[in-house]
Design an enzyme around this catalytic site. Structure first.
Site, PDB file in Angstrom:
ATOM      1  N   ARG A 111       0.802  -1.220   0.000  1.00  0.00           N
ATOM      2  CA  ARG A 111       0.000   0.000   0.000  1.00  0.00           C
ATOM      3  C   ARG A 111       0.844   1.283   0.000  1.00  0.00           C
ATOM      4  NH1 ARG A 111      -3.348  -3.728  -0.090  1.00  0.00           N
ATOM      5  NH2 ARG A 111      -2.159  -3.832  -1.979  1.00  0.00           N
ATOM      6  N   SER A 164     -10.241  -0.029   3.507  1.00  0.00           N
ATOM      7  CA  SER A 164      -9.635  -0.391   4.797  1.00  0.00           C
ATOM      8  C   SER A 164      -9.103   0.855   5.488  1.00  0.00           C
ATOM      9  CB  SER A 164      -8.482  -1.374   4.596  1.00  0.00           C
ATOM     10  OG  SER A 164      -8.985  -2.579   4.077  1.00  0.00           O
ATOM     11  N   GLU A 180      -4.239   3.361   6.608  1.00  0.00           N
ATOM     12  CA  GLU A 180      -4.183   3.154   5.153  1.00  0.00           C
ATOM     13  C   GLU A 180      -4.906   4.324   4.477  1.00  0.00           C
ATOM     14  OE1 GLU A 180      -4.869  -0.755   3.574  1.00  0.00           O
ATOM     15  OE2 GLU A 180      -5.728   0.037   1.722  1.00  0.00           O
TER      16      GLU A 180
END
Ligand SMILES: Cc1cc2nc3c(=O)[nH]c(=O)nc-3n(C[C@H](O)[C@H](O)[C@H](O)COP(=O)(O)OP(=O)(O)OC[C@H]3O[C@@H](n4cnc5c(N)ncnc54)[C@H](O)[C@@H]3O)c2cc1C
Length: 260
Positions: free
Chosen positions: A139, A181, A251
């Site tokens: 990510r 998320s 995130e």
């Protein structure tokens, strides 16, 4: 400039109405924070100066047997193109909302399938940067500037089984506005599991809660505020740290203020 109401534009349906600079050429906009589809963003009532790519950067072209995709191109359009032309490696875009630029910056994906797997190079204001020169991982992708375009290998064989697998894996996503998320999975652990064990699955502050179906999704029930979302994020970080000694890393990206 274009006025954007982030309470409708962003996927979590939170944010003010502000003027956003539209970028129509490969110019530098280092004074601005770039946004794509705002599917990974929580935007404060006082955001920094924002910019986004214009229509010129919404394209898919095959050049010299490589696939060139503009930074403003939506994941759904890329997936449809890959299906139609029987091209592999874009199946992960099933139910993964975003633009190519945002997906590259986040190295978006699921499990071992990530955008950078099949990407060859990105084009920024400094020219083409090959994947080998970029530090990327789970990510994140560290590079300076704006992704105006990226190029990918063309491998034949769109995989419908893989597509169905992504559909199934994402079936438990809540049917409420969210930004995906909330926290990254810590090494060898799962943010959702930690949140659940800390008693935060379904925990609600005002009109924002962690989802009952997927504890790591921060969801907006209706008219949830930025402040409620921040309070919930701070509570989750504190609880998980106190119980497990693990510092949850966000995130989703907060534009405007920092969490504790
Ligand atoms: C229901 C739902 C499910 C999701 N599932 C997943 C998932 O399975 N896997 C996953 O990885 N993510 C998932 N996400 C998060 C989101 O889809 C990804 O992070 C996606 O990459 C965001 O793209 P965006 O265009 O909306 O970027 P934005 O949210 O607008 O921006 C994200 C970041 O990219 C930067 N950025 C945007 N455009 C550019 C550009 N042209 N050049 C350089 N930087 C740029 C922004 O500055 C910001 O740092 C989900 C989100 C939702 C709402």
């Amino acid at each position: 400039m274009k006025t954007i109401d982030f309470s409708t534009y962003s996927s979590i349906k939170i944010g003010p109405k502000v003027d956003v600079l539209i970028i129509n050429s490969r110019q530098s906009c280092s004074d601005y924070t770039l946004i794509g589809g705002a599917n990974n963003l929580l935007i404060s009532p006082n955001p920094p100066k924002l910019a986004m790519l214009g229509k010129e950067f919404d394209f898919i072209e095959e050049i010299n047997s490589l696939l060139h995709i503009g930074g403003a191109t939506a994941s759904g359009k890329i997936l449809s193109y890959a299906k139609k032309h029987d091209i592999a490696n874009f199946e992960l875009m099933q139910k993964l909302p975003g633009t190519l630029g945002g997906m590259a910056r986040m190295n978006a994906g699921l499990k071992k399938w990530e955008i950078f797997n099949n990407l060859l190079a990105i084009r920024t204001e400094s020219g083409w940067i090959s994947k080998e020169k970029i530090d990327f991982g789970y990510r994140y992708a560290n590079f300076n500037g704006t992704v105006f375009e990226a190029k990918f290998e063309i491998q034949k064989g769109f995989d419908f089984e893989l597509l169905n697998m992504f559909k199934k894996l994402r079936d438990n996503q809540p049917n409420f506005p969210s930004a995906g998320s909330c926290f990254k999975n810590p090494k060898d652990n799962f943010a959702g599991k930690l949140l659940e064990e800390a008693g935060l699955k379904g925990y609600r502050v005002g009109n924002i809660s962690f989802s009952q179906t997927h504890a790591n999704f921060l969801i907006n029930h209706e008219n949830g505020t930025f402040e409620d979302a921040i309070n919930l994020i701070n509570k989750a970080k504190k609880e998980v740290f106190e119980r497990f000694g693990i510092n949850l890393e966000l995130e989703i990206e907060i534009l405007g203020i920092k969490t504790k």
